[in-house]
Design a protein around this motif. Structure first.
Motif, PDB file in Angstrom:
ATOM      1  N   ILE A   1      39.976  44.983  31.337  1.00 17.46           N
ATOM      2  CA  ILE A   1      38.639  44.408  30.931  1.00 17.46           C
ATOM      3  C   ILE A   1      38.038  43.131  31.514  1.00 17.46           C
ATOM      4  O   ILE A   1      37.460  42.646  31.081  1.00 17.46           O
ATOM      5  N   HIS A   2      38.921  42.644  32.442  1.00 18.48           N
ATOM      6  CA  HIS A   2      38.721  41.270  33.116  1.00 18.48           C
ATOM      7  C   HIS A   2      38.919  41.511  34.598  1.00 18.48           C
ATOM      8  O   HIS A   2      39.885  41.410  35.291  1.00 18.48           O
ATOM      9  N   LEU A   3      37.974  42.034  35.386  1.00  9.80           N
ATOM     10  CA  LEU A   3      37.972  42.085  36.888  1.00  9.80           C
ATOM     11  C   LEU A   3      36.658  41.557  37.139  1.00  9.80           C
ATOM     12  O   LEU A   3      35.388  42.172  36.628  1.00  9.80           O
ATOM     13  N   HIS A   4      36.551  40.833  38.392  1.00 10.59           N
ATOM     14  CA  HIS A   4      35.309  40.504  38.948  1.00 10.59           C
ATOM     15  C   HIS A   4      34.868  41.355  40.019  1.00 10.59           C
ATOM     16  O   HIS A   4      35.762  41.616  40.939  1.00 10.59           O
ATOM     17  N   LEU A   5      33.565  41.716  40.310  1.00  8.18           N
ATOM     18  CA  LEU A   5      33.128  42.953  41.132  1.00  8.18           C
ATOM     19  C   LEU A   5      33.351  42.215  42.464  1.00  8.18           C
ATOM     20  O   LEU A   5      33.622  42.609  43.331  1.00  8.18           O
TER      21      LEU A   5
ATOM     22  N   SER B   1      43.848  41.753  36.333  1.00 10.29           N
ATOM     23  CA  SER B   1      44.010  41.545  37.715  1.00 10.29           C
ATOM     24  C   SER B   1      43.312  40.500  38.029  1.00 10.29           C
ATOM     25  O   SER B   1      43.432  39.885  39.240  1.00 10.29           O
ATOM     26  N   ASP B   2      41.712  40.323  37.548  1.00  5.96           N
ATOM     27  CA  ASP B   2      40.950  38.921  37.963  1.00  5.96           C
ATOM     28  C   ASP B   2      40.275  39.494  39.191  1.00  5.96           C
ATOM     29  O   ASP B   2      39.056  39.878  39.289  1.00  5.96           O
ATOM     30  N   ASP B   3      41.049  39.159  40.293  1.00  5.61           N
ATOM     31  CA  ASP B   3      40.458  39.548  41.578  1.00  5.61           C
ATOM     32  C   ASP B   3      41.302  40.029  42.615  1.00  5.61           C
ATOM     33  O   ASP B   3      42.011  39.241  43.361  1.00  5.61           O
TER      34      ASP B   3
ATOM     35  N   ALA C   1      33.956  34.743  27.104  1.00  2.00           N
ATOM     36  CA  ALA C   1      34.072  33.262  28.065  1.00  2.00           C
ATOM     37  C   ALA C   1      35.212  33.282  28.460  1.00  2.00           C
ATOM     38  O   ALA C   1      36.099  33.120  27.916  1.00  2.00           O
ATOM     39  N   HIS C   2      35.397  32.801  29.795  1.00  2.00           N
ATOM     40  CA  HIS C   2      36.382  32.044  30.464  1.00  2.00           C
ATOM     41  C   HIS C   2      36.401  30.946  29.736  1.00  2.00           C
ATOM     42  O   HIS C   2      35.727  30.169  29.795  1.00  2.00           O
ATOM     43  N   ALA C   3      37.908  30.667  29.222  1.00  2.00           N
ATOM     44  CA  ALA C   3      38.095  29.292  28.585  1.00  2.00           C
ATOM     45  C   ALA C   3      39.776  29.129  28.570  1.00  2.00           C
ATOM     46  O   ALA C   3      40.581  29.958  28.545  1.00  2.00           O
TER      47      ALA C   3
ATOM     48  N   GLY D   1      38.347  35.111  28.036  1.00  5.19           N
ATOM     49  CA  GLY D   1      39.061  35.316  29.474  1.00  5.19           C
ATOM     50  C   GLY D   1      39.980  34.164  29.779  1.00  5.19           C
ATOM     51  O   GLY D   1      39.520  32.882  29.571  1.00  5.19           O
ATOM     52  N   HIS D   2      41.008  34.655  29.966  1.00  6.63           N
ATOM     53  CA  HIS D   2      42.345  33.737  30.252  1.00  6.63           C
ATOM     54  C   HIS D   2      42.997  33.225  28.998  1.00  6.63           C
ATOM     55  O   HIS D   2      43.643  33.980  28.109  1.00  6.63           O
ATOM     56  N   GLY D   3      42.495  32.090  28.557  1.00  5.61           N
ATOM     57  CA  GLY D   3      43.039  31.409  27.183  1.00  5.61           C
ATOM     58  C   GLY D   3      44.255  30.885  27.291  1.00  5.61           C
ATOM     59  O   GLY D   3      45.156  30.886  26.250  1.00  5.61           O
TER      60      GLY D   3
HETATM   61 ZN   LIG Z   1      37.917  35.864  35.727  1.00  5.11          ZN
END
Ligand SMILES: [Zn+2]
Length: 358
Positions: A24-28, A290-292, A209-211, A233-235
């Protein structure tokens, strides 16, 4: 990211590779394969950031945050047409399928791509949705989109308002389920975006939100209080604030944790220092992501290996974390329930096959 870690039972290794997963957290834009970037650069007459695939792989490798941004910009500069977006989305689907990732919520930055590349938002999204339809048809991989506003963009906060204008006028079939907030947290607190997030919520969109990645617990609090986001996102840096952790538990606010990303960007010094297992023990709903992937040299499967190798997660724990991502996904209730059922059935069959029954 070599760190000493205990060897794994081969059955657990097979379990991690084969288990059903959701991310649920992956950047295209951060998921483009190096070889594809070369092909897109050639197709669009853009100078590639490095000549040849090996050099490009090296260029992609994380060095420091400024270089990471340089890579991100170089990738975006090669994405020029709706077909480019169809291609990269299809390949994200193919890479997901190879890891048995059944469902993805993918962040993308519409305003930057539209403004800097002269793309039309709706044509870009149509390209993404062609890739999404192909991923579903060929590999059975489901995707939804999270449209990110960029907090530190030169056109911020207007760019976030523009993003909300676009995504609140879409149909459910377009696949955009949420408004997100990305970019550099330092010097860019959430407050200016409160009205835009309220407007997205009023239109029935989810919010995230990324925070607490590069700034402290106060950004997480502000994101909850002012933007009323449903997930963080992250936290990671919530770990510095016991009351905030208690609030995350009480209000059932999930964290989208990305351990290898955090190690690369220096948010944590080692996996041993990462708060993931402590959050989990405290009762925070944690997910792993995995993010990126090509930028951090990881995959979602690798992230599950981190859980097993560094924090001692067994099959029960890994299954629980994988199911957390389904449970906190932004799918409609009926689809989420169906997906959970199919994950549970697949887990049961896999555990039987590997002799890892509960
Ligand atoms: Zn991210």
């Amino acid at each position: 990211m070599a760190e000493i870690a205990s060897p794994l039972d081969p059955r657990l290794e097979a379990f991690i590779r084969r288990m059903p997963k959701a991310e649920i957290h992956l950047h295209l834009e951060g998921s483009v394969r190096p070889a594809t970037l070369l092909e897109l650069a050639r197709r669009n007459g853009v100078d590639p950031p490095a000549a040849g695939e090996a050099a490009l792989r090296e260029f992609f490798r994380f060095r420091d945050f400024p270089h990471f941004i340089e890579v991100y910009i170089a990738v975006c500069s090669c994405l020029r047409t709706p077909d480019d977006f169809a291609t990269i989305v299809r390949e994200v689907g193919e890479d997901a399928s190879a890891q048995n990732i059944r469902y993805l919520e993918i962040h993308f930055n519409p305003e930057t791509n539209v403004r800097k590349r002269g793309l039309d938002f709706h044509e870009m999204l149509a390209g993404m949705n062609r890739g999404r339809a192909e991923a579903r048809a060929r590999w059975g991989v489901e995707m939804r989109w999270i449209a990110d506003g960029v907090r530190d963009s030169e056109t911020s906060p207007w760019s976030v308002t523009r993003t909300v204008d676009w995504i609140t006028a879409l149909a459910p079939d377009d696949g955009v389920v949420a408004l997100g907030l990305g970019g550099n947290e330092v010097g860019h607190p959430p407050a200016p975006f409160a009205a835009d997030f309220a407007r997205a919520r009023a239109a029935g969109l989810h919010t995230v939100a990324h925070a607490g990645e590069t700034t402290g617990p106060e950004t997480i609090r502000d994101s909850l209080d002012l933007l009323q986001v449903e997930r963080i996102g992250h936290g990671v840096r919530a770990a510095e604030d016991r009351d905030l952790v208690a609030r995350l538990v009480r209000d059932r606010i999930p964290l989208e944790l990305c351990p290898t990303s955090n190690l690369c960007t220096g948010v944590v010094g080692s996996f041993a220092d990462h708060p993931f297992p402590r959050f989990d023990e405290a009762g925070v709903i944690v997910t792993v992501n995995s993010d990126d992937p090509p930028l951090f040299g990881t995959t979602l499967t690798d992230e599950f290996f981190v859980l097993a190798r560094h924090w001692g997660y067994d099959a029960d724990g890994l299954q629980r974390i994988a199911l957390n991502a389904v449970d906190v996904s932004f799918l409609p209730d009926d689809e989420r329930t169906r997906m959970r059922g199919s994950f549970e059935a697949e887990f049961a069959a896999l555990r039987q096959d590997l002799g890892l029954q509960r």
